[in-house]
Design an enzyme around this catalytic site. Structure first.
Site, PDB file in Angstrom:
ATOM      1  N   LYS A   1      -1.316   1.218  -5.003  1.00 46.93           N
ATOM      2  CA  LYS A   1       0.042   0.777  -4.654  1.00 46.93           C
ATOM      3  C   LYS A   1       0.074  -0.710  -4.323  1.00 46.93           C
ATOM      4  O   LYS A   1       1.031  -1.395  -4.642  1.00 46.93           O
ATOM      5  CB  LYS A   1       0.535   1.583  -3.447  1.00 46.93           C
ATOM      6  CG  LYS A   1       1.272   2.838  -3.840  1.00 46.93           C
ATOM      7  CD  LYS A   1       1.868   3.494  -2.629  1.00 46.93           C
ATOM      8  CE  LYS A   1       0.771   4.145  -1.810  1.00 46.93           C
ATOM      9  NZ  LYS A   1       1.277   4.833  -0.619  1.00 46.93           N
TER      10      LYS A   1
ATOM     11  N   ARG B   1     -10.367  11.078  -7.697  1.00 42.10           N
ATOM     12  CA  ARG B   1      -9.109  10.421  -8.013  1.00 42.10           C
ATOM     13  C   ARG B   1      -8.827  10.536  -9.505  1.00 42.10           C
ATOM     14  O   ARG B   1      -9.750  10.645 -10.308  1.00 42.10           O
ATOM     15  CB  ARG B   1      -9.190   8.921  -7.709  1.00 42.10           C
ATOM     16  CG  ARG B   1      -9.290   8.546  -6.269  1.00 42.10           C
ATOM     17  CD  ARG B   1      -9.553   7.055  -6.141  1.00 42.10           C
ATOM     18  NE  ARG B   1      -8.392   6.261  -6.529  1.00 42.10           N
ATOM     19  CZ  ARG B   1      -7.382   5.965  -5.719  1.00 42.10           C
ATOM     20  NH1 ARG B   1      -7.392   6.387  -4.473  1.00 42.10           N
ATOM     21  NH2 ARG B   1      -6.369   5.228  -6.143  1.00 42.10           N
TER      22      ARG B   1
ATOM     23  N   GLU C   1       1.918   7.555   2.030  1.00 42.48           N
ATOM     24  CA  GLU C   1       2.393   6.517   2.938  1.00 42.48           C
ATOM     25  C   GLU C   1       3.625   5.888   2.286  1.00 42.48           C
ATOM     26  O   GLU C   1       3.563   5.479   1.127  1.00 42.48           O
ATOM     27  CB  GLU C   1       1.286   5.477   3.133  1.00 42.48           C
ATOM     28  CG  GLU C   1       1.618   4.514   4.242  1.00 42.48           C
ATOM     29  CD  GLU C   1       0.516   3.482   4.483  1.00 42.48           C
ATOM     30  OE1 GLU C   1      -0.606   3.647   3.962  1.00 42.48           O
ATOM     31  OE2 GLU C   1       0.819   2.517   5.200  1.00 42.48           O
TER      32      GLU C   1
HETATM   33  P1  ATP Z   1      -3.072   2.878  -2.390  1.00 39.21           P
HETATM   34  O1  ATP Z   1      -2.606   3.224  -3.776  1.00 39.21           O
HETATM   35  O2  ATP Z   1      -2.263   1.803  -1.792  1.00 39.21           O
HETATM   36  O3  ATP Z   1      -4.555   2.746  -2.293  1.00 39.21           O
HETATM   37  P2  ATP Z   1      -2.908   5.602  -1.718  1.00 39.21           P
HETATM   38  O4  ATP Z   1      -2.852   5.826  -3.174  1.00 39.21           O
HETATM   39  O5  ATP Z   1      -4.045   6.101  -0.927  1.00 39.21           O
HETATM   40  O6  ATP Z   1      -2.742   4.083  -1.431  1.00 39.21           O
HETATM   41  P3  ATP Z   1      -1.209   7.309  -0.234  1.00 39.21           P
HETATM   42  O7  ATP Z   1       0.249   7.239  -0.123  1.00 39.21           O
HETATM   43  O8  ATP Z   1      -1.990   7.243   1.008  1.00 39.21           O
HETATM   44  O9  ATP Z   1      -1.546   6.122  -1.151  1.00 39.21           O
HETATM   45  O10 ATP Z   1      -1.651   8.563  -1.078  1.00 39.21           O
HETATM   46  C1  ATP Z   1      -1.176   9.852  -0.804  1.00 39.21           C
HETATM   47  C2  ATP Z   1      -2.143  10.876  -1.330  1.00 39.21           C
HETATM   48  O11 ATP Z   1      -2.345  10.695  -2.710  1.00 39.21           O
HETATM   49  C3  ATP Z   1      -3.490  10.776  -0.660  1.00 39.21           C
HETATM   50  O12 ATP Z   1      -3.901  12.075  -0.313  1.00 39.21           O
HETATM   51  C4  ATP Z   1      -4.377  10.209  -1.722  1.00 39.21           C
HETATM   52  O13 ATP Z   1      -5.683  10.691  -1.586  1.00 39.21           O
HETATM   53  C5  ATP Z   1      -3.714  10.691  -3.006  1.00 39.21           C
HETATM   54  N1  ATP Z   1      -3.985   9.774  -4.107  1.00 39.21           N
HETATM   55  C6  ATP Z   1      -3.776   8.446  -4.127  1.00 39.21           C
HETATM   56  N2  ATP Z   1      -4.194   7.906  -5.283  1.00 39.21           N
HETATM   57  C7  ATP Z   1      -4.690   8.918  -6.035  1.00 39.21           C
HETATM   58  C8  ATP Z   1      -5.278   9.014  -7.338  1.00 39.21           C
HETATM   59  N3  ATP Z   1      -5.442   7.927  -8.115  1.00 39.21           N
HETATM   60  N4  ATP Z   1      -5.660  10.221  -7.781  1.00 39.21           N
HETATM   61  C9  ATP Z   1      -5.482  11.317  -7.015  1.00 39.21           C
HETATM   62  N5  ATP Z   1      -4.947  11.301  -5.795  1.00 39.21           N
HETATM   63  C10 ATP Z   1      -4.544  10.123  -5.291  1.00 39.21           C
HETATM   64 MG    MG Z   2      -3.838   6.034   1.491  1.00 39.82          MG
END
Ligand code: ATP
Ligand code: MG
Length: 582
Positions: free
Chosen positions: A281, A271, A44
């Site tokens: 984020k 994650r 996003e």
């Molecule tokens: P926020 O950090 O605000 O919770 P988000 O990390 O979900 O949001 P996105 O931009 O939606 O942000 O993430 C894009 C992709 O990265 C998604 O498929 C998400 O599952 C993956 N992702 C996000 N954080 C992690 C993480 N810590 N480890 C592995 N994958 C991640």
């Molecule tokens: Mg997300």
């Protein structure tokens, strides 16, 4: 001082088998997607990427590559209020830096708003979606909870004609934000809360970066995501574990529609989480907005742009992500493990240089007045092809304040009156005397040198107990050096519902403005990482190469952690045996 041993990289069982690869292989064997493998990374654009995203990026791109497939970059741009174009551009940039560029141009969920709307009308026509006039709070209350019944909305049985008409008017912006939503009509008694008539569209009369004022309604994640996957012909939609409970809804939506390709499958993985680190984020944005850091690219931030400025080599991040592997259960990795990968890579690649961070003047009293000699110094003992450089030596030098003590503690082997030490790549010197100021602080050390010891060894075979680094005062380049500590003092910031900011380390940066560098460092390129001998790895700032950031120290803390863990395990074992015997 010698380099600490390279870290063990077989400490943890890497994810035994890669369960996602197994699933892909099974699909290939069964011909599910006609031999196609197509993944996507769906950020996003409401912030910059962090180290957690590096795992998602690498996972999607590497699995596609390994199976002869493709990986899309798709922006999940369905929240107009929080999304900005510069984030999208920054994400493309950061991914390229990490080593991943999608073959095709970036895709945007907003490109599919028309198709998503048409599919929503399809659901309405099938009696599978309805416009609900209730507010968010009422809808949420009626949803109930696990073991609690849901309550059906009074609007649930509207006719398709009425629903189509209301949805059209929502789209045109006739109704206030939050006054109506489109919901899927699934099952208000489902054990899965996501299936209790989830919201597909909400009213947001806000302009969108890409679609401007075309839309007053925007799809929710659950309505946009799977359908976007289907439009792009994604086969394996990989996401993190928290989406596990969304999967039945992901499948339900796709099952109701006429799709251009075979139905994609969602697969979840753990994650990436690190100790002393926040990977959200929203929380990172707060640090930026509150001015707790200098920006998204502050070297203390776990963002890719922060790590880049800090000097983390992308190859080391990729190796780390590969090492921790894919799992189905969440866990937190020690940040020291990531740092050991950084150190291993830099040990191989970084040039050795001398820099004095907290300078103390040394005068060589028997040095011929005004003479300068050029000494050969090895650029990288790990890489003979890196060759040598010349370092000027003269009668006045800078050494670290710590490397001289008037009253040395026991086992202090560095410079002290009467003691001889080696200057790296230089001569043996012996401290004769020290000059102190009115407060008794040492401001200058007077030494003699032995001309026979050039290059660092004595013809008579006598030994010294330590080697210290130095910079010729007349040739030194001034610089500012930033030292960093953990951004969060707590290993698990925000655990147990606490606010992660409670453990924000207010002393995470120390700025040394009086550092003295050997002259070759005047030519360092922006972002280049070098080893300051005995001190650690340091990255020249991307904008101002007279500013350096400590990337990581030399000590292998990960090895210490492992040793400690092994000792603890051993002690536990011994205690158990003692107990059994008694
Ligand atoms: P926020 O950090 O605000 O919770 P988000 O990390 O979900 O949001 P996105 O931009 O939606 O942000 O993430 C894009 C992709 O990265 C998604 O498929 C998400 O599952 C993956 N992702 C996000 N954080 C992690 C993480 N810590 N480890 C592995 N994958 C991640
Ligand atoms: Mg997300």
């Amino acid at each position: 001082m010698t380099e600490p041993p390279a870290p063990e990289t077989t400490d943890e069982p890497a994810a035994s088998s890669n369960f996602i690869q197994d699933r892909i292989q099974a699909d290939l064997d069964a011909g599910t997607y006609g031999g196609r493998v197509h993944t996507r990374f769906p950020p996003e654009p409401n912030g910059y990427l962090h180290i957690g995203h590096a795992k998602a990026i690498a996972t999607n791109f590497e699995l596609a590559a390994r199976n002869g497939g493709r990986c899309n970059l798709r922006f999940d741009d369905t929240n107009p209020e929080t999304e900005e174009q510069h984030f999208a551009d920054g994400i493309v940039e950061d991914m390229a830096w990490l080593g991943y560029v999608a073959e095709d141009d970036p895709k945007y969920a907003s490109d599919y708003f028309g198709q998503l709307y048409a599919w929503a009308e399809d659901l309405i026509d099938q009696g599978l979606a309805y416009v609900d006039d209730q507010d968010a709070e009422t809808i949420s209350q009626q949803r109930g909870g696990y073991g609690q019944p849901g309550v059906e909305s009074p609007n649930r049985d509207r006719s398709p004609e009425e629903n189509r008409e209301l949805l059209r008017r929502m789209r045109e912006g006739e109704f206030d934000d939050g006054s109506r939503v489109l919901r899927a009509k699934i099952d208000m008694q489902s054990d899965n809360m996501h299936l209790r008539d989830p919201v597909l569209y909400r009213i947001r009369r806000a302009p969108h970066v890409r679609t401007g004022d075309d839309w007053a309604i925007y799809p929710t994640y659950d309505w946009a995501h799977g359908q976007s996957d289907a439009i792009e012909g994604i086969t394996h939609s990989l996401c993190t574990l928290e989406f596990d409970s969304h999967r039945p809804l992901y499948d339900w939506c796709l099952q109701q529609l006429e799709l251009p390709f075979e139905r994609p499958e969602q697969i979840e993985f753990a994650r990436l989480e690190l100790t002393h680190t926040v990977t959200s984020k929203r929380k990172l944005r707060k640090l930026v907005e509150d001015g707790d850091v200098d920006g998204w690219d502050d070297p203390r931030m776990p963002t890719l742009r922060g790590l880049r400025r800090r000097g983390y080599p992308p190859a080391a991040i990729r190796a780390f992500v590969d090492h921790i592997g894919l799992a189905r259960t969440n866990s937190t990795h020690d940040i020291e493990l990531l740092e050991s990968f950084i150190r291993t890579e830099l040990n191989r690649t970084a040039l050795r240089r001398m820099a004095v961070l907290r300078p103390l003047k040394v005068t060589i009293t028997n040095w011929p007045d005004g003479e300068v000699v050029l000494l050969d110094a090895v650029n990288n003992p790990e890489d003979p092809s890196a060759g040598t450089r010349q370092v000027p030596f003269s009668g006045q030098l800078w050494i670290e304040q710590d490397d001289f003590k008037l009253d040395p503690p026991p086992k202090y082997f560095r410079l002290t009156p009467g003691r001889e030490v080696r200057l790296r790549a230089g001569f043996f010197i012996t401290a004769q005397n020290a000059v102190t100021d009115d407060d008794g602080r040492v401001v200058e050390v007077l030494c003699t040198y032995d001309p026979e010891t050039v290059g660092g060894s004595a013809p008579d075979g006598r030994k010294v107990k330590s080697t210290i680094h130095w910079v010729s005062a007349a040739h030194a380049v001034d610089a500012t050096v930033n030292l960093y500590d953990r951004l969060f003092t707590d290993a698990h910031p925000g655990a147990d519902g606490r606010d992660p900011l409670d453990s924000l380390n207010r002393h995470s940066r120390e700025v040394l403005t009086d550092a003295k560098l050997e002259p070759s460092l005047a030519e360092v390129s922006p972002g280049q990482v070098v080893q300051f001998e005995r001190l650690g790895y340091f990255a020249a700032d991307l904008d101002d190469p007279r500013v350096f950031h400590r990337t990581v120290g030399l000590r292998d803390e990960w090895a210490n952690i492992q040793k400690r863990n092994q000792n603890q395990a051993k002690q536990k074992q011994q205690a158990k045996q003692r107990k059994q015997r008694s």
